[in-house]
Design an enzyme around this catalytic site. Sequence first.
Site, PDB file in Angstrom:
ATOM      1  N   LYS A 171       0.007 -13.438 -16.121  1.00 40.99           N
ATOM      2  CA  LYS A 171      -1.231 -13.421 -15.345  1.00 40.99           C
ATOM      3  C   LYS A 171      -1.029 -12.541 -14.124  1.00 40.99           C
ATOM      4  O   LYS A 171      -0.173 -12.802 -13.287  1.00 40.99           O
ATOM      5  CB  LYS A 171      -1.607 -14.850 -14.933  1.00 40.99           C
ATOM      6  CG  LYS A 171      -2.923 -14.963 -14.186  1.00 40.99           C
ATOM      7  CD  LYS A 171      -3.236 -16.424 -13.868  1.00 40.99           C
ATOM      8  CE  LYS A 171      -4.540 -16.554 -13.111  1.00 40.99           C
ATOM      9  NZ  LYS A 171      -4.877 -17.969 -12.804  1.00 40.99           N
TER      10      LYS A 171
ATOM     11  N   GLU B 258      23.023  -2.252  -9.115  1.00 40.35           N
ATOM     12  CA  GLU B 258      22.758  -2.931  -7.850  1.00 40.35           C
ATOM     13  C   GLU B 258      23.867  -3.926  -7.503  1.00 40.35           C
ATOM     14  O   GLU B 258      24.344  -3.984  -6.383  1.00 40.35           O
ATOM     15  CB  GLU B 258      21.396  -3.664  -7.839  1.00 40.35           C
ATOM     16  CG  GLU B 258      20.196  -2.776  -8.033  1.00 40.35           C
ATOM     17  CD  GLU B 258      19.929  -1.877  -6.861  1.00 40.35           C
ATOM     18  OE1 GLU B 258      20.485  -2.124  -5.780  1.00 40.35           O
ATOM     19  OE2 GLU B 258      19.170  -0.898  -7.034  1.00 40.35           O
TER      20      GLU B 258
ATOM     21  N   THR C 136      -9.043 -24.468 -16.540  1.00 40.49           N
ATOM     22  CA  THR C 136     -10.358 -23.917 -16.214  1.00 40.49           C
ATOM     23  C   THR C 136     -11.288 -23.911 -17.412  1.00 40.49           C
ATOM     24  O   THR C 136     -12.499 -24.103 -17.273  1.00 40.49           O
ATOM     25  CB  THR C 136     -10.205 -22.481 -15.673  1.00 40.49           C
ATOM     26  OG1 THR C 136      -9.399 -22.513 -14.503  1.00 40.49           O
ATOM     27  CG2 THR C 136     -11.552 -21.866 -15.336  1.00 40.49           C
TER      28      THR C 136
ATOM     29  N   THR D 124      -4.797 -21.371 -16.836  1.00 37.80           N
ATOM     30  CA  THR D 124      -4.171 -20.051 -16.826  1.00 37.80           C
ATOM     31  C   THR D 124      -2.983 -19.940 -15.873  1.00 37.80           C
ATOM     32  O   THR D 124      -2.177 -19.022 -16.019  1.00 37.80           O
ATOM     33  CB  THR D 124      -5.200 -18.968 -16.452  1.00 37.80           C
ATOM     34  OG1 THR D 124      -5.763 -19.268 -15.174  1.00 37.80           O
ATOM     35  CG2 THR D 124      -6.309 -18.898 -17.494  1.00 37.80           C
ATOM     36  N   ASP D 125      -2.848 -20.861 -14.913  1.00 35.26           N
ATOM     37  CA  ASP D 125      -1.782 -20.703 -13.917  1.00 35.26           C
ATOM     38  C   ASP D 125      -0.395 -20.710 -14.542  1.00 35.26           C
ATOM     39  O   ASP D 125       0.489 -19.955 -14.120  1.00 35.26           O
ATOM     40  CB  ASP D 125      -1.882 -21.809 -12.859  1.00 35.26           C
ATOM     41  CG  ASP D 125      -2.929 -21.502 -11.811  1.00 35.26           C
ATOM     42  OD1 ASP D 125      -3.567 -20.435 -11.888  1.00 35.26           O
ATOM     43  OD2 ASP D 125      -3.129 -22.324 -10.905  1.00 35.26           O
TER      44      ASP D 125
ATOM     45  N   TYR E 281     -14.328 -24.511  -8.441  1.00 31.21           N
ATOM     46  CA  TYR E 281     -14.716 -25.492  -9.458  1.00 31.21           C
ATOM     47  C   TYR E 281     -13.612 -26.541  -9.567  1.00 31.21           C
ATOM     48  O   TYR E 281     -12.549 -26.410  -8.958  1.00 31.21           O
ATOM     49  CB  TYR E 281     -14.905 -24.803 -10.821  1.00 31.21           C
ATOM     50  CG  TYR E 281     -13.696 -23.993 -11.242  1.00 31.21           C
ATOM     51  CD1 TYR E 281     -12.641 -24.581 -11.930  1.00 31.21           C
ATOM     52  CD2 TYR E 281     -13.582 -22.649 -10.908  1.00 31.21           C
ATOM     53  CE1 TYR E 281     -11.519 -23.848 -12.286  1.00 31.21           C
ATOM     54  CE2 TYR E 281     -12.466 -21.906 -11.252  1.00 31.21           C
ATOM     55  CZ  TYR E 281     -11.443 -22.512 -11.944  1.00 31.21           C
ATOM     56  OH  TYR E 281     -10.338 -21.787 -12.279  1.00 31.21           O
TER      57      TYR E 281
END
Length: 372
Positions: A209, A329, A56, A136-137, A70
Amino acid sequence: MPQASPRRLGLAALLLGAALPLAGLTPAAALEAPQPNAGTAATRKANVVILATGGTIAGAGADASNSATYQAAKVPVDKLIAAVPTLGQVADVRGEQVFQIASESFTNAQLIALGKRVSALLKQDDVDGVVITHGTDTLEETAFFLDLVVKSDKPIVVVGSMRPSTALSADGALNLTDAVVTAASPEARGKGVLVTMNDEIQAGRDVTKRVNIKPSAFFSQWGPLGMVVEGKTYFFRAPVKRHGTASEFDIEAIDALPEVAIVYGSGNMNPTPYTSAAQGGAKAIVHAGTGNGSVAGYLVDTLKDLRAKGTLIIRSSRVGDGFVLRNAEQPDDKYDWVVAHDLNPQKAKILAAVALTRTSDTKELQRIFWEY
């Protein structure tokens, strides 16, 4: 030209005399002290290389109102640098276009190629730090990978933006400036790979993120390491997990990464994604479990069977914060499973892939997850 009055001169001297002892100088010494020139180490600007990979921060929208719609990876590195002319006041900057892709398209081969280039640059005496512009992904995965495998204490800063440069209130220019400031800062040395977004300096290991449409998208449950404010870094803590020169992994010895899969936990699960991942060549499966990395009772036999056949099982959690407790667990010792500790599933995948280049012993893998 009118001369200053004796009273004003006396006030100036008084202020000078009051301030200079704080710096360890007398007024007379200050007047006699040599001033640094452009050739001294005190004034030499750091040499920072910007490696551009797309994302981006290199994106463009149809008009200024498009902040979330975009095309990524459109602006080349030379234009990114030219768009922020003040970078030259911070450091001597040059750029390289490594890739031009949206970060969701990153592959293991590209991770390795980027890591080798970063490592090679930081071995040069004329490079003081590296900045990587990134979508950023998957920015957090790349940052953690570099944190594990690049054996240097010079600053490595990964940076992106949540809005393209064409948008109103675009965040890329300031984020990039902060990244260069951080990469040029002596205080950033030895702190591992860093991420500069939204004025914060985050640890590449910890940051993730959390939001997909706001500039304040990146968080760490342990908090940022510091901030960049008006062109200066302020650090408040340092990472304690192994990284950089203290890491046992070296990008120079890594030419490929084994396949690691993630299966996301939920209610009413089907075992097929696990068996399909193993059949597709996954050497390890990260179970992104509910809560404390929980495994549904009806899945336990499937995961035990996969482990018996050689596939590693790593319990992580889909929960944003906290960490997975071993032998809680599920009896991990009994089933020969590994827990990811506080690493989220995507970070656990990166560490598992890197660790598997050296060992597949579960005790060693668990040690690695504790230490990194």
